[in-house]
Design a protein around this motif. Sequence first.
Motif: not given
Length: 148
Positions: A55-78
């Motif tokens: 999930y983190l690799m897929a959501n990194a932008d073109s500058n390798n930045m990841i913007y993700a809260t615990y809640k969003s990670i939990m929801e998207d990764c079930k």
Amino acid sequence: MRIPKPIKSLQREDGTVKEVMTANYTPKNFRRIFPNQAFPVLSLFANKPTQIVLYLMANADSNNMIYATYKSIMEDCKVTDKKTVAKVLKQLQEAQCIVEVSTSHYMLNPAIILQGNDQKFGLLACQFNDLLRSKQTKDKKNQRQEEA
């Protein structure tokens, strides 16, 4: 399956940056992976911690930045347990795969995955190492204050 070792920093002990060596790409030493196709397939067979890494690799932008809260990670990764997310993020930071820039903002080590050329790799590697060094300095300062 080989267990990956922590990625050594590109920073030398004297503060200079190591020179990055690149090799010529040939069909024998170069493989292309298309993350938008590969990650969903890999996640079908992955345990929860691996799904978080993908999930983190897929959501990194073109500058390798990841913007993700615990809640969003939990929801998207079930993932139902916040401790699992916290543990994975901590392990990734200890292995120098990611560095926390600020709350819910991380940078992925460009030695792991990168969108760009060798010049961009050099720029992002310097930025990653600067953030890593800053974080380590801050952690040491906090540790000294706790001991005092």
